[in-house]
Design a protein around this motif. Sequence first.
Motif, mmCIF file in Angstrom:
data_model
loop_
_atom_site.group_PDB
_atom_site.id
_atom_site.type_symbol
_atom_site.label_atom_id
_atom_site.label_comp_id
_atom_site.label_asym_id
_atom_site.label_seq_id
_atom_site.Cartn_x
_atom_site.Cartn_y
_atom_site.Cartn_z
ATOM 1 N N ASP A 69 5.274 -44.986 -34.495
ATOM 2 C CA ASP A 69 3.831 -44.831 -34.243
ATOM 3 C C ASP A 69 3.172 -43.961 -35.309
ATOM 4 O O ASP A 69 2.074 -44.274 -35.783
ATOM 5 N N GLN A 70 3.833 -42.875 -35.667
ATOM 6 C CA GLN A 70 3.252 -41.972 -36.666
ATOM 7 C C GLN A 70 3.236 -42.589 -38.058
ATOM 8 O O GLN A 70 2.244 -42.495 -38.784
ATOM 9 N N PHE A 71 4.335 -43.239 -38.434
ATOM 10 C CA PHE A 71 4.357 -43.913 -39.746
ATOM 11 C C PHE A 71 3.305 -45.021 -39.790
ATOM 12 O O PHE A 71 2.613 -45.188 -40.806
ATOM 13 N N GLN A 72 3.186 -45.763 -38.696
ATOM 14 C CA GLN A 72 2.212 -46.843 -38.670
ATOM 15 C C GLN A 72 0.792 -46.295 -38.707
ATOM 16 O O GLN A 72 -0.095 -46.872 -39.355
ATOM 17 N N ALA A 73 0.568 -45.182 -38.037
ATOM 18 C CA ALA A 73 -0.764 -44.557 -38.063
ATOM 19 C C ALA A 73 -1.114 -44.118 -39.482
ATOM 20 O O ALA A 73 -2.268 -44.243 -39.915
ATOM 21 N N PHE A 74 -0.116 -43.625 -40.195
ATOM 22 C CA PHE A 74 -0.343 -43.239 -41.593
ATOM 23 C C PHE A 74 -0.732 -44.458 -42.425
ATOM 24 O O PHE A 74 -1.713 -44.427 -43.179
ATOM 25 N N VAL A 75 0.011 -45.532 -42.295
ATOM 26 C CA VAL A 75 -0.289 -46.754 -43.053
ATOM 27 C C VAL A 75 -1.660 -47.307 -42.672
ATOM 28 O O VAL A 75 -2.460 -47.689 -43.533
ATOM 29 N N ASP A 76 -1.950 -47.337 -41.379
ATOM 30 C CA ASP A 76 -3.222 -47.881 -40.899
ATOM 31 C C ASP A 76 -4.424 -47.080 -41.381
ATOM 32 O O ASP A 76 -5.551 -47.600 -41.423
ATOM 33 N N SER A 77 -4.210 -45.812 -41.746
ATOM 34 C CA SER A 77 -5.330 -44.985 -42.209
ATOM 35 C C SER A 77 -5.901 -45.482 -43.538
ATOM 36 O O SER A 77 -6.981 -45.055 -43.956
ATOM 37 N N ARG B 246 -6.631 -48.655 -44.049
ATOM 38 C CA ARG B 246 -7.430 -49.852 -43.801
ATOM 39 C C ARG B 246 -8.906 -49.551 -44.059
ATOM 40 O O ARG B 246 -9.368 -48.425 -43.823
ATOM 41 N N ASP B 247 -9.639 -50.543 -44.531
ATOM 42 C CA ASP B 247 -11.072 -50.359 -44.800
ATOM 43 C C ASP B 247 -11.874 -50.525 -43.512
ATOM 44 O O ASP B 247 -11.305 -50.659 -42.420
ATOM 45 N N HIS B 248 -13.199 -50.539 -43.645
ATOM 46 C CA HIS B 248 -14.045 -50.614 -42.460
ATOM 47 C C HIS B 248 -13.901 -51.940 -41.726
ATOM 48 O O HIS B 248 -14.266 -52.060 -40.560
ATOM 49 N N LYS B 249 -13.325 -52.942 -42.422
ATOM 50 C CA LYS B 249 -13.069 -54.222 -41.783
ATOM 51 C C LYS B 249 -11.659 -54.288 -41.193
ATOM 52 O O LYS B 249 -11.212 -55.350 -40.774
ATOM 53 N N LYS B 250 -10.979 -53.164 -41.200
ATOM 54 C CA LYS B 250 -9.612 -53.059 -40.687
ATOM 55 C C LYS B 250 -8.610 -53.848 -41.516
ATOM 56 O O LYS B 250 -7.532 -54.215 -41.030
ATOM 57 N N GLU B 251 -8.966 -54.092 -42.775
ATOM 58 C CA GLU B 251 -8.069 -54.826 -43.665
ATOM 59 C C GLU B 251 -7.343 -53.857 -44.593
ATOM 60 O O GLU B 251 -7.917 -52.875 -45.057
ATOM 61 N N PRO C 164 4.146 -43.107 -50.704
ATOM 62 C CA PRO C 164 4.213 -42.788 -49.267
ATOM 63 C C PRO C 164 3.932 -43.987 -48.370
ATOM 64 O O PRO C 164 4.525 -44.101 -47.286
ATOM 65 N N VAL C 165 3.048 -44.891 -48.785
ATOM 66 C CA VAL C 165 2.763 -46.069 -47.955
ATOM 67 C C VAL C 165 3.978 -46.984 -47.897
ATOM 68 O O VAL C 165 4.400 -47.434 -46.815
ATOM 69 N N LEU C 166 4.569 -47.264 -49.056
ATOM 70 C CA LEU C 166 5.736 -48.151 -49.080
ATOM 71 C C LEU C 166 6.917 -47.526 -48.349
ATOM 72 O O LEU C 166 7.645 -48.221 -47.624
ATOM 73 N N VAL C 167 7.107 -46.228 -48.528
ATOM 74 C CA VAL C 167 8.202 -45.540 -47.841
ATOM 75 C C VAL C 167 7.982 -45.579 -46.332
ATOM 76 O O VAL C 167 8.943 -45.758 -45.565
#
Length: 577
Positions: free
Chosen positions: A474-482, A484-489, A501-504
Amino acid sequence: MAADLSFSLWRTSVCLPKFDEAVHLSDVESHNDPEEEPFRSHYKARDIWKQIEQELKEREPAMEESEQRCAVAIHSAINYMLGCNYIEAEETSVGEEKLVLSLQSIESEKMTPRYCCLAVKVLNMLGVLWSGRENYEKALQFAKGSEQLYSDYLASTEVAPFVIRDLFIDDEHLTPEEERQMAFESEHTHTLFYLAQIYDKLQKRSESAEYCYATLRRQLETRQFDSIEWALNCATLSQYYITVGDYMSTRHCLAAASKMVSQNDGCDQQDQSEKLLKCRADISRCWVKYCLNLLQESKSAIQSAENDTEITSSSETPMEASHEVAQFDLDVSAFEGDTPVSHVLTFEDARHVFILGQKHLDLARQFYVLDGYVTDYVSITQDYSQLFKNLAFFEHDIDRQCRMHKRRADMLLETAKQLNPQFYLVICRQLTFETAEIYNSLVELKYSSAEQREGPPTPHMIKKINQLVQQSIDQFQAFVDSFRDHKKEMPKTFEADSLHPVLVSKFYVARLYTKFIVSDKSQRVQNMKKALDLYQGLLDYSDAHPDMPPVFNEELSVCKEMVQLMPLKMTKIMQGP
């Protein structure tokens, strides 16, 4: 009226009082100038300098030879004062011209008592000027020239050079010799301070530290310093010594800084009180860095010498410095205490360092509260987390290690909850990533604990492991999701500073999916399929970015291996009993 006076009388009764008035305007009254007229006093002082200059020019045609010599001295002094005036009023080009004129007029006599101190001042100011223009090589030339002139003069004579005010009076009324020498030494201390700053800008840390240390020692010897600024500079110097592994000098500098601020308890003014509290907090933060680095280096030393049976105890082997060990003329034994200056090898020794760091963390947080000092507060919290992380290395009991890491996760999560990602996105990312790493470490520790016990893991252990796996994901995914742009892409290409850090994070999430302990075959395969998709996604990103920096090569090799092996493993699981 002034024109009717003799040159000697004009110089002492008219010129000198005007000089004193202009100096008072520049050095004292300017601090009270209103914001809408920040240079009002400087402009008034400038008018006085120019007035003296004009009167001097009008007198020159009728001057005798001895008077002309005095006029040269006054001209050189006025040009220096005007140069400083223009620079302080942010008119640097004119200021430079005046300083150069001053230096040129005394070039042939700069080694004489009359002009040496003035020449040192001019060279220092030209160094400051070029530092302000970020031409540090040229600034260094002037500062080194000032340093050399000072040394050459002391080697040539024992006569104290004139101060600038002496150029306006008769030789029999000069400033007392002791005061002149003190002023000359003070100016040289400024030279050393400027050299420390210039070398720092030139990324020459060793030379910068050497001159900083020399400056601090001279200030102590001459008793010419602001105690709070001295303490801060001393604490700052300690951070250089940390980088070269000189913990003896680091501890001494921090102890000296702590002693210096302890002598300021009688500060009553509000602004001074604020300044003092901040100073104490900053010194405490430097102590924390000392403790943190000592634990980290001790950990690294043990890891790199695991098979070395000759590792000695911390009390026997202080780390050697390749330079002079810092030593100030201060009794700081009470502040140094029994703080180690060598690698610690046992949990008890590490705990001693940890407790010292914890004490200074608490002191720092008394000033750097979250409301008003967000960045500092978070940085202090992260240091606290790292102290626990390094202490855990020395703890052999896995359950106690887990409790330390749990403390880390709790403090970081609690801090992150109080921040708005809209305003503190980078900080929130840092906290989220570190929390994810902590939960990942806890997963590894719980697996290790389960492997050490006899028999299969208990349902409680399995539940705890799965819970930690999910928390880390959950924490790693939250980091990656941060990202995302305003369109959630998600961006198709990550910036260089966020790429690794994103790839790791994605790599860790893939591995974590295989860490779930489940008995249901379809669930196991489903988790493996998620991991496989993530591994393949990392390979796809690499293929789409052939010019990607080599920051992820080791992980990519694992991804390739997993993409080949996991389909076979999944098939085997489904075909098994």
